[in-house]
Design a protein around this motif. Structure first.
Motif, PDB file in Angstrom:
ATOM      1  N   SER A  28       6.282 -45.764 -55.898  1.00 30.28           N
ATOM      2  CA  SER A  28       6.229 -44.311 -56.003  1.00 30.28           C
ATOM      3  C   SER A  28       4.895 -43.708 -55.613  1.00 30.28           C
ATOM      4  N   SER A  29       3.833 -44.520 -55.518  1.00 32.66           N
ATOM      5  CA  SER A  29       2.508 -43.994 -55.163  1.00 32.66           C
ATOM      6  C   SER A  29       1.683 -45.104 -54.535  1.00 32.66           C
ATOM      7  N   PHE A  30       0.601 -44.719 -53.854  1.00 33.01           N
ATOM      8  CA  PHE A  30      -0.287 -45.722 -53.265  1.00 33.01           C
ATOM      9  C   PHE A  30      -0.972 -46.549 -54.345  1.00 33.01           C
ATOM     10  N   ASP A  31      -1.340 -45.923 -55.453  1.00 36.16           N
ATOM     11  CA  ASP A  31      -2.000 -46.662 -56.530  1.00 36.16           C
ATOM     12  C   ASP A  31      -1.077 -47.730 -57.102  1.00 36.16           C
ATOM     13  N   TYR A  32       0.154 -47.358 -57.380  1.00 37.66           N
ATOM     14  CA  TYR A  32       1.149 -48.303 -57.899  1.00 37.66           C
ATOM     15  C   TYR A  32       1.414 -49.403 -56.868  1.00 37.66           C
ATOM     16  N   MET A  33       1.539 -49.024 -55.614  1.00 33.47           N
ATOM     17  CA  MET A  33       1.774 -49.989 -54.543  1.00 33.47           C
ATOM     18  C   MET A  33       0.637 -50.990 -54.441  1.00 33.47           C
ATOM     19  N   ASP A  34      -0.596 -50.507 -54.477  1.00 36.89           N
ATOM     20  CA  ASP A  34      -1.746 -51.394 -54.328  1.00 36.89           C
ATOM     21  C   ASP A  34      -1.836 -52.375 -55.492  1.00 36.89           C
ATOM     22  N   LYS A  35      -1.604 -51.906 -56.701  1.00 32.86           N
ATOM     23  CA  LYS A  35      -1.647 -52.810 -57.857  1.00 32.86           C
ATOM     24  C   LYS A  35      -0.573 -53.893 -57.748  1.00 32.86           C
ATOM     25  N   ALA A  36       0.639 -53.478 -57.326  1.00 30.10           N
ATOM     26  CA  ALA A  36       1.733 -54.447 -57.188  1.00 30.10           C
ATOM     27  C   ALA A  36       1.442 -55.443 -56.072  1.00 30.10           C
ATOM     28  N   ALA A  37       0.908 -54.959 -54.939  1.00 27.19           N
ATOM     29  CA  ALA A  37       0.599 -55.852 -53.809  1.00 27.19           C
ATOM     30  C   ALA A  37      -0.510 -56.828 -54.177  1.00 27.19           C
ATOM     31  N   ASP A  38      -1.548 -56.349 -54.889  1.00 24.31           N
ATOM     32  CA  ASP A  38      -2.646 -57.232 -55.290  1.00 24.31           C
ATOM     33  C   ASP A  38      -2.139 -58.357 -56.189  1.00 24.31           C
ATOM     34  N   LEU A  39      -1.332 -58.010 -57.178  1.00 29.13           N
ATOM     35  CA  LEU A  39      -0.819 -59.024 -58.100  1.00 29.13           C
ATOM     36  C   LEU A  39       0.112 -59.996 -57.387  1.00 29.13           C
ATOM     37  N   PHE A  40       1.000 -59.462 -56.556  1.00 28.13           N
ATOM     38  CA  PHE A  40       1.935 -60.341 -55.838  1.00 28.13           C
ATOM     39  C   PHE A  40       1.178 -61.303 -54.932  1.00 28.13           C
TER      40      PHE A  40
END
Length: 772
Positions: free
Chosen positions: A620-632
């Motif tokens: 839903s947002s770049f911040d949420y996307m970045d956190k999810a991508a970093d963890l993955f």
């Protein structure tokens, strides 16, 4: 300009047969415009100012003064018609009223010549209609600023006016006869036109039949048709057939993005490839910023070489252009440069002679839309196609919204000419008063602040007068502010429950300062009142997309006519092609997002390990996307990861998509509703799955809450119309990237517990098999 078959009365040269209807203005623009393209005699009054100016002039006349006189006449196959501004029977004087601001002496001579040509043609038509032996003709120029009239008067015998009329018609006759022949040949070929492929794709015939029936009934159509059935050909082909059967003059194919326009042009090429004798003229409209050859020069003959003698060279360029069946941006440019004329203004001229016109939504639906204006002026019978119409609500809202920034005005006050300081200072004072009375960072008003709007109108008038009096002067910042104010005040004239006026504080004085900056927005919420005249002007308007459910949301907000038809084309895809999973144990609500990251990464990893390939993951947002991508990436280092950049040009977009190769493997992270949530085509193994970690609901903020309140008051469905339907439209569009052809297979994970709710599931495509 329109071709029709009518029974003719007595005419000058020809027997009864096909007639060519032409408006007086259009006839004179063709025959009497000469010299340079010259936009220096600007700014012209707005449409509202022009209407008001006409009203002032006519109100000064006697009670027996006749206004808006419908006139028509024939010359051979030409049927010329229009409305003269006014006639004073006591003085036997016919008047053509033109509003302006500035110094009349600065009006280019070719503008004045065009006005006289129109008045003389009207003069003949009036003499012929009423048997007048002679007539006084008066050009009445009304200065918006001083409210003074300047009269230029000539006496003419009816015989001389008849001779002038016949001369103008004679200049146009050869072209009109060529157009009659073109239309006859076009319609003959369209009657025999066959579908360009061996057979229709599944669903394509149903869409085509709905389009043709809507044209036959002369009604609008909302068509939900799945991706992959060939909607561009499936909609354009039946309306081309309808052009001959139902008398369409033109088809406007409108798209939200460049890719949609390209698909429309490809559809035309495909149809023409199967009908090599079809004389179909297709024109692509390009924005001025992309079509201009000399962006560093002004639009007049003393600055731009392509404006010098534009109207003298236009006839040859026009004649060459209409011999080209495909006039896309490159084609128009080639013809224009071969004849040393401006490509942008050549394309505007070619609209009159094209059969299919491809462009952006704004060319027909915007406030000052060129295609709509020409349609009304020329009484064209048109069919309108709007592709990817799920974008229409948001796009139309932007068209009928206006925004002003106080910070920009502060800078302008320091650099603007002294003559404009007083008006700009008054706007600043009224603006500051609004900021002082504001408690929080956001405030919405039920009514427009009259003092502020009046200050804006005065500033617009002063800037317009200054520019007219100083045509050599140019300041880009002042001009940008002027156009923004004109747009704002134009929309203010029609302010109502469909819009909201709000003030958002942008800066409260960094470093302890007292200065406050804000953004003022006249925000359209329901575009229906503005779009209804556009729908009414068309014989049929078909809006189509893969996601147009629920239909009443689009019908209500866009103002579709009451008799609008609805068709939901069955999908050619089978449930077995797409495996749909709902992660009902995960919440992606804002307060739960950090907790959701680990289970989302685990779910994605398990899916990838069970079936390696290319995936898209939407957040839903770049911040949420970045956190999810970093963890993955940390937990699954063996999987290639790439993500959508926050600022992305066309090169970056292409680089992102280039990672999705037929043999590639990895996960692309993106933001839902962004560049990769719709309008991209990754068939086969280029994309085998998607993770959608959001319902796509718009952000909860004061603006959206105000929209919700207004939607509730108007439609009784505030939450659904503001949040749920727009959000789910993005979800379905994003999921639609996975299955593009009848041979594709893939997987979609809907990640949020709310996807299990019955009301949410009801908004998913019917062909999906969603486990309970």
């Amino acid at each position: 300009m329109t071709v029709e078959i009518v029974n003719t009365g007595p005419v000058d040269t020809a027997a009864a047969g096909p007639r060519y209807r032409v408006a007086v203005r259009a006839l004179c623009e063709f025959t009497a415009k000469t010299g340079d393209l010259d936009l220096r005699f600007t700014p012209s009054p707005t449409a509202q100012e022009g209407i008001a100016g006409h009203g002032v002039v006519t109100s000064r006349r006697d009670d027996d003064y006749e206004k808006e006189i419908a006139l028509s006449g024939d010359f051979g196959p030409l049927h010329v018609r229009g409305r003269a501004d006014g006639y004073d029977p006591k003085r036997n004087q016919l008047e053509e009223i033109k509003t302006f601001r500035g110094e009349l002496d600065r009006m280019p001579g070719n503008h004045r010549a065009l006005h006289w040509a129109q008045l003389k043609v009207y003069g003949h038509l009036l003499c012929a209609a009423r048997g007048l032996p002679s007539l006084r003709l008066a050009l009445v120029y009304y200065d918006i600023g001083s409210q003074k009239e300047t009269h230029l008067v000539e006496e003419h015998a009816s015989a001389s006016l008849r001779a002038y009329f016949e001369a103008q018609c004679g200049l146009f006759l050869a072209w009109a006869e060529m157009e009659l022949a073109h239309r006859a040949a076009r319609d003959e070929q369209l009657k025999a036109l066959r579908f360009p492929h061996a057979d229709f794709r599944p669903g394509q015939r149903e869409l085509a039949e709905a389009m043709f029936k809507a044209s036959a009934r002369s009604c609008a159509l909302l068509a939900q048709a799945p991706t992959g059935i060939g909607k561009s050909v499936g909609s354009l082909f039946p309306l081309l057939k309808a052009a001959a059967a139902h008398g369409h003059d033109k088809i406007f194919f409108l798209a939200a993005k460049t890719s949609g326009r390209r698909m429309a042009l490809d559809a035309v090429e495909s149809i023409r490839a199967g009908a090599p004798l079809l004389p179909l003229r297709t024109l692509e409209l390009a924005a001025r910023s992309t079509a201009c050859e000399h962006p560093d020069k002004a639009c007049h003959g003393e600055s731009c070489p392509l404006a010098k003698g534009f109207y003298d060279r236009l006839p040859a360029a026009r004649a060459a252009a209409v011999r080209e069946p495909m006039l896309d941006r490159a084609g128009v440019r080639a013809v224009a440069l071969a004849h040393d004329v401006c490509p942008y203004y050549l394309q505007s001229e070619l609209v009159r002679w094209a059969d299919v016109i491809v462009g952006d939504y704004n060319y027909y639906f915007d406030v000052t839309a060129m295609l709509h204006s020409l349609t009304v002026m020329n009484e064209w019978r048109i069919a309108v196609l709007a592709d990817e119409a799920h974008n229409m609500v948001s796009r139309a809202r932007k068209m009928y919204s206006a925004e002003l920034e106080h910070a920009g005005l502060r800078l302008l006050r320091k650099t603007a000419p002294g003559a404009l300081k007083k008006a700009l200072d008054r706007v600043h004072r009224q603006w500051s008063a609004l900021e002082k009375e504001q408690d929080g960072d956001y405030r919405a008003y039920d009514a427009l602040p009259d003092k502020f709007v009046n200050a804006l109108q005065t500033a617009a008038t002063d800037i317009g007068d200054y520019m007219a009096e100083n045509p050599a002067w140019f300041d880009a910042d002042v001009l940008d502010f002027y156009f923004a104010v004109l747009h704002f005040t134009r929309l203010a004239e029609s302010f109502g429950e469909h819009s909201v006026f709000d003030v958002t504080i942008a800066n409260r004085g960094a470093g302890g300062g007292t200065r406050v900056d804000s953004v003022l927005c006249l925000r359209n919420i329901v575009p229906a009142p503005f779009l209804q005249p556009r729908f009414a002007a068309a014989r049929t308007t078909a809006l189509f997309s893969a996601t147009l459910s629920p239909w009443n949301y689009y019908s209500d907000t866009l103002g579709m006519p009451a008799d609008t038809a609805w068709v939901d084309v069955a999908s050619p895809f089978q449930a077995a092609q797409l495996t749909v999973h709902i992660a009902g144990h995960i919440s992606t609500r804002y307060q739960h997002r950090d907790r959701s990251l680990a289970p989302i990464a685990r779910l994605m990893g398990e899916q990838y390990d069970s079936q390696p390939g290319n995936y898209l993951a939407f957040f839903s947002s770049f911040d949420y996307m970045d956190k999810a991508a970093d963890l993955f990436a940390r937990e699954h280092p063996h999987v290639t990861v790439w993500r959508q950049p926050r600022r992305m040009d066309e090169t970056a977009r292409e680089a992102f998509l280039a990672r999705f190769t037929a043999t590639g493997q990895g996960v692309g992270f993106a933001v839902l509703g962004g560049a990769f949530g719709e309008g991209i085509d990754l068939p086969g193994t280029r994309l085998i799955g998607a993770f959608i970690a959001t319902l796509g609901l718009p952000q909860l903020n004061p603006v959206n809450e105000r929209i919700r309140e207004r939607m509730q008051a108007i439609f009784g469905a505030g939450y659904d119309y503001t949040y749920l339907y727009p959000g789910m439209q993005k979800v379905v569009q994003a999921a639609g990237r996975v299955i593009r052809t009848t041979s594709d297979t893939g997987t979609v994970h809907l990640i949020d517990d709310r996807f299990a709710r019955p009301d949410i599931r009801a908004l998913l495509p019917a062909w999906w098999h969603v486990p309970r």
